[in-house]
Design a protein around this motif. Sequence first.
Motif, short mmCIF file in Angstrom:
data_model
loop_
_atom_site.label_atom_id
_atom_site.label_comp_id
_atom_site.label_asym_id
_atom_site.label_seq_id
_atom_site.Cartn_x
_atom_site.Cartn_y
_atom_site.Cartn_z
N SER A 70 60.67 56.69 50.17
CA SER A 70 61.05 57.48 51.35
C SER A 70 60.75 56.68 52.62
O SER A 70 59.98 55.71 52.60
CB SER A 70 60.28 58.79 51.36
N ALA A 71 61.33 57.08 53.70
CA ALA A 71 61.10 56.40 54.98
C ALA A 71 59.64 56.49 55.41
O ALA A 71 59.11 55.61 56.07
CB ALA A 71 62.00 57.01 56.05
N LYS A 72 58.97 57.55 55.01
CA LYS A 72 57.56 57.74 55.35
C LYS A 72 56.66 56.72 54.64
O LYS A 72 55.58 56.41 55.12
CB LYS A 72 57.10 59.14 54.96
N ALA A 73 57.11 56.22 53.50
CA ALA A 73 56.27 55.32 52.70
C ALA A 73 55.94 54.04 53.46
O ALA A 73 54.86 53.47 53.30
CB ALA A 73 56.98 54.97 51.40
N ASN A 74 56.85 53.59 54.32
CA ASN A 74 56.63 52.35 55.05
C ASN A 74 55.43 52.43 56.00
O ASN A 74 54.76 51.44 56.25
CB ASN A 74 57.89 51.97 55.84
N SER A 75 55.14 53.60 56.49
CA SER A 75 54.03 53.75 57.43
C SER A 75 52.75 54.25 56.75
O SER A 75 51.74 54.44 57.42
CB SER A 75 54.43 54.71 58.56
N SER A 76 52.77 54.43 55.44
CA SER A 76 51.59 54.96 54.76
C SER A 76 50.49 53.90 54.65
O SER A 76 50.76 52.70 54.67
CB SER A 76 51.96 55.47 53.37
N VAL A 78 48.68 53.20 52.06
CA VAL A 78 48.80 52.47 50.79
C VAL A 78 49.81 51.32 50.93
O VAL A 78 49.55 50.21 50.47
CB VAL A 78 49.22 53.43 49.65
N MET A 79 50.92 51.58 51.61
CA MET A 79 51.92 50.52 51.79
C MET A 79 51.37 49.39 52.66
O MET A 79 51.62 48.22 52.40
CB MET A 79 53.21 51.09 52.39
N HIS A 80 50.63 49.75 53.68
CA HIS A 80 50.02 48.70 54.52
C HIS A 80 49.03 47.87 53.72
O HIS A 80 48.99 46.64 53.86
CB HIS A 80 49.32 49.33 55.75
N GLN A 81 48.26 48.51 52.84
CA GLN A 81 47.34 47.78 51.99
C GLN A 81 48.10 46.89 51.00
O GLN A 81 47.72 45.74 50.77
CB GLN A 81 46.44 48.77 51.22
N PHE A 82 49.16 47.43 50.46
CA PHE A 82 49.99 46.67 49.51
C PHE A 82 50.58 45.44 50.20
O PHE A 82 50.57 44.35 49.66
CB PHE A 82 51.09 47.57 48.95
N LYS A 83 51.10 45.61 51.41
CA LYS A 83 51.68 44.49 52.16
C LYS A 83 50.63 43.42 52.43
O LYS A 83 50.90 42.23 52.34
CB LYS A 83 52.30 44.98 53.46
N THR A 86 49.91 41.54 49.09
CA THR A 86 50.99 40.65 48.65
C THR A 86 51.25 39.52 49.62
O THR A 86 51.68 38.45 49.24
CB THR A 86 52.30 41.44 48.42
N SER A 87 50.96 39.70 50.89
CA SER A 87 51.22 38.62 51.87
C SER A 87 50.12 37.57 51.84
O SER A 87 50.32 36.46 52.28
CB SER A 87 51.37 39.19 53.27
N ASN A 88 48.95 37.89 51.28
CA ASN A 88 47.85 36.92 51.19
C ASN A 88 48.03 35.93 50.07
O ASN A 88 47.38 34.90 50.04
CB ASN A 88 46.51 37.66 51.02
N LYS A 89 48.91 36.21 49.12
CA LYS A 89 49.06 35.31 47.96
C LYS A 89 50.07 34.25 48.20
O LYS A 89 50.88 34.10 48.90
CB LYS A 89 49.44 36.11 46.72
#
Length: 89
Positions: A70-76, A78-83, A86-89
């Motif tokens: 959903s569009a809301k997921a991008n600002s959650s 959990v998504m910020h933690q996931f990003k 994944t961006s650190n690897k």
Amino acid sequence: MIKDYTKQINLFKHAIKNEKHALKPKDIFPLVGNVYRSSINGKKIREQVNALKISQIDISLEQEVFDELSAKANSSTVMHQFKSITSNK
């Protein structure tokens, strides 16, 4: 016809045994074509290979799962933690 088949099989066996004359990718396609055109079960072999390809595609499609977020997921949070993970690897 049997002599031609035997000749092809012997050539194939010899090529496998002798690494200096091993089959190269460009040599495989004509051999596959010869097998498919063989009057001895060539048509059945082609049908079986095609069936295997179809079943492999079906299996891979069953394993892949796509989910729309959903569009809301991008600002959650959990998504910020996931990003950040994944961006650190």
